[in-house]
Scaffold this active site. Structure first.
Site, mmCIF file in Angstrom:
data_model
loop_
_atom_site.group_PDB
_atom_site.id
_atom_site.type_symbol
_atom_site.label_atom_id
_atom_site.label_comp_id
_atom_site.label_asym_id
_atom_site.label_seq_id
_atom_site.Cartn_x
_atom_site.Cartn_y
_atom_site.Cartn_z
ATOM 1 N N ARG A 1 59.680 33.888 -32.568
ATOM 2 C CA ARG A 1 58.119 35.311 -32.260
ATOM 3 C C ARG A 1 56.952 35.110 -31.347
ATOM 4 O O ARG A 1 57.093 36.704 -30.779
ATOM 5 C CB ARG A 1 57.116 34.849 -33.462
ATOM 6 C CG ARG A 1 57.967 34.473 -35.042
ATOM 7 C CD ARG A 1 57.473 34.098 -36.546
ATOM 8 N NE ARG A 1 57.374 34.019 -37.236
ATOM 9 C CZ ARG A 1 57.914 32.813 -37.954
ATOM 10 N NH1 ARG A 1 58.164 31.990 -37.099
ATOM 11 N NH2 ARG A 1 58.749 32.868 -39.279
ATOM 12 N N ALA B 1 53.363 26.908 -24.086
ATOM 13 C CA ALA B 1 54.176 26.588 -25.657
ATOM 14 C C ALA B 1 53.187 25.352 -25.839
ATOM 15 O O ALA B 1 52.797 25.044 -26.385
ATOM 16 C CB ALA B 1 55.213 26.349 -25.776
ATOM 17 N N ARG B 2 53.650 23.902 -25.222
ATOM 18 C CA ARG B 2 53.496 22.848 -25.263
ATOM 19 C C ARG B 2 53.972 21.871 -24.099
ATOM 20 O O ARG B 2 54.727 22.158 -23.019
ATOM 21 C CB ARG B 2 54.093 22.272 -26.345
ATOM 22 C CG ARG B 2 54.266 22.669 -27.647
ATOM 23 C CD ARG B 2 52.513 21.964 -28.371
ATOM 24 N NE ARG B 2 52.667 22.448 -30.092
ATOM 25 C CZ ARG B 2 51.821 23.470 -30.148
ATOM 26 N NH1 ARG B 2 51.399 24.588 -29.532
ATOM 27 N NH2 ARG B 2 51.406 23.642 -31.565
ATOM 28 N N GLU C 1 47.575 16.343 -22.939
ATOM 29 C CA GLU C 1 47.318 16.647 -23.662
ATOM 30 C C GLU C 1 47.375 15.900 -24.629
ATOM 31 O O GLU C 1 46.653 15.143 -25.522
ATOM 32 C CB GLU C 1 47.260 18.203 -24.702
ATOM 33 C CG GLU C 1 46.628 19.137 -23.738
ATOM 34 C CD GLU C 1 46.895 20.104 -24.231
ATOM 35 O OE1 GLU C 1 46.710 21.085 -24.773
ATOM 36 O OE2 GLU C 1 48.100 21.162 -23.495
ATOM 37 N N HIS D 1 44.352 25.552 -23.277
ATOM 38 C CA HIS D 1 45.009 25.605 -24.254
ATOM 39 C C HIS D 1 44.234 26.809 -25.073
ATOM 40 O O HIS D 1 43.252 26.381 -26.259
ATOM 41 C CB HIS D 1 45.007 24.398 -25.364
ATOM 42 C CG HIS D 1 46.419 24.230 -26.136
ATOM 43 N ND1 HIS D 1 47.739 23.270 -26.212
ATOM 44 C CD2 HIS D 1 47.194 25.680 -26.686
ATOM 45 C CE1 HIS D 1 47.274 23.386 -27.563
ATOM 46 N NE2 HIS D 1 47.917 24.946 -27.633
#
Length: 342
Positions: free
Chosen positions: A160, A237-238, A267, A290
């Site tokens: 998405r 994203a990550r 993180e 983030h």
């Protein structure tokens, strides 16, 4: 409507009145945990979480680790609703085994993250950090930036958010290259290519893949060496998708031109915090903490989706299937549903 009041504990900040009213109008008592300034629920110990959730029927969670031991200590909790879409910190197998339901707020923050992604692209290529630093020191010299207009942009992951970024980039007349592990059935106005081709040809590379064993460290020394020296890497994203130490070396050695980072490996692995701190100091790196999904509108949408999912479970119904990541209420065995699209 619930036959009796259920208690829902929220351990996230910025839980708005619309979502709270929705829960209360559906017969729920809402308790928002009081966190210290700068604290997130991911900073809470398991003991602290157990104390907060001991008499809760539902839990709206942010970044806390949802583990087997925690779930076993919370027999009353029926539903764990993530206000977000990533769920690498949720042990979905443990949720299912415990007979509980876990959900994510699919669709709530896509637009916010897509906007932030394009903002980072523009901030890096127009050297906004150098401009800000220069003016702060009364230096009015003009750094020569670059255009996003008509550049080749590689999109890694066509969920998405990836699609939202692609849609926004059409106004810049970019040439989109798309890499997705399972392109079958995927449709988009862009060229589907393998990852190496995308890395070699793209002026901007933006990551929108989920974090899993297959994507961990996707952008490493090898991948960075394939990129153009003029290329810009964007990660909203990550953090685990990128080997940040490899990225730091590539930037220092000018093997790529810049990066825009909203997420970091540190993180989830605090031992890498020194790497993050060094990335932050580089003049060709734009960083944010983030915050891609953290807009008023985005959080309001995800709050409400999480609340709706919690109520559905407590009323004995099923939340929307695209929000369910684990459902242990099945009569035959336990089932986990996984949505791999970020």
């Amino acid at each position: 409507m619930l036959d009796h009041r259920h208690k829902i504990v929220v351990t996230q900040r910025f839980f708005d009145s619309i979502a709270s009213d929705f829960l209360q109008n559906h017969g729920c008592e809402v308790v928002v945990a009081e966190l210290a300034p700068g604290q997130a629920d991911g900073d809470l110990s398991e003991r602290q979480l157990i104390d907060l959730l001991a008499d809760a029927d539902g839990w709206i969670v942010g970044h806390a680790n949802v583990t087997s031991s925690l779930l076993n200590a919370l027999p009353r909790v029926q539903v764990i609703a993530r206000r977000g879409v990533g769920y690498e910190r949720v042990d979905t197998a443990a949720v299912a085994a415990a007979g509980k339901v876990a959900t994510i707020a699919t669709g709530g923050n896509d637009a916010s993250v897509a906007d932030h992604t394009v903002a980072l692209m523009l901030a890096v290529c127009r050297q906004l950090k150098r401009c800000q630093m220069g003016l702060s020191g009364n230096d009015w010299s003009i750094p020569l930036g670059g255009d996003l207009y008509r550049k080749t942009v590689g999109i890694v992951g066509l969920g998405r958010i990836g699609r939202g970024v692609l849609q926004r980039l059409f106004g810049f007349e970019v040439r989109p290259l798309i890499y997705t592990p399972h392109p079958g059935g995927a449709e988009a106005d862009g060229d589907f290519v393998d990852l190496d081709t995308l890395l070699r040809q793209s002026d901007f590379i933006t990551l929108h893949a989920p974090l899993n064993p297959q994507t961990q460290g996707l952008i490493d020394e090898r991948a960075l060496n394939l990129m153009k020296r003029s290329a810009v890497l964007i990660n909203t994203a990550r953090g685990g998708l990128v080997r940040d130490a490899d990225l730091l070396r590539a930037l220092r050695e000018k093997r790529i031109a810049g990066a825009g980072l909203d997420v970091f490996e540190s993180e989830s692995d605090p031992s890498l915090l020194p790497v993050t701190e060094q990335l932050i100091q580089l003049p060709n790196v734009i960083v944010t903490p983030h915050v891609g999904a953290s807009t008023v509108e985005g959080l309001n949408r995800t709050n409400l989706i999480a609340a709706q999912c919690a109520v559905a479970v407590l009323e004995g119904r099923s939340p929307p299937s695209h929000c369910v990541i684990a459902d242990g209420r099945r009569a035959v065995g336990c089932e986990s549903r996984v949505d791999n699209r970020p």
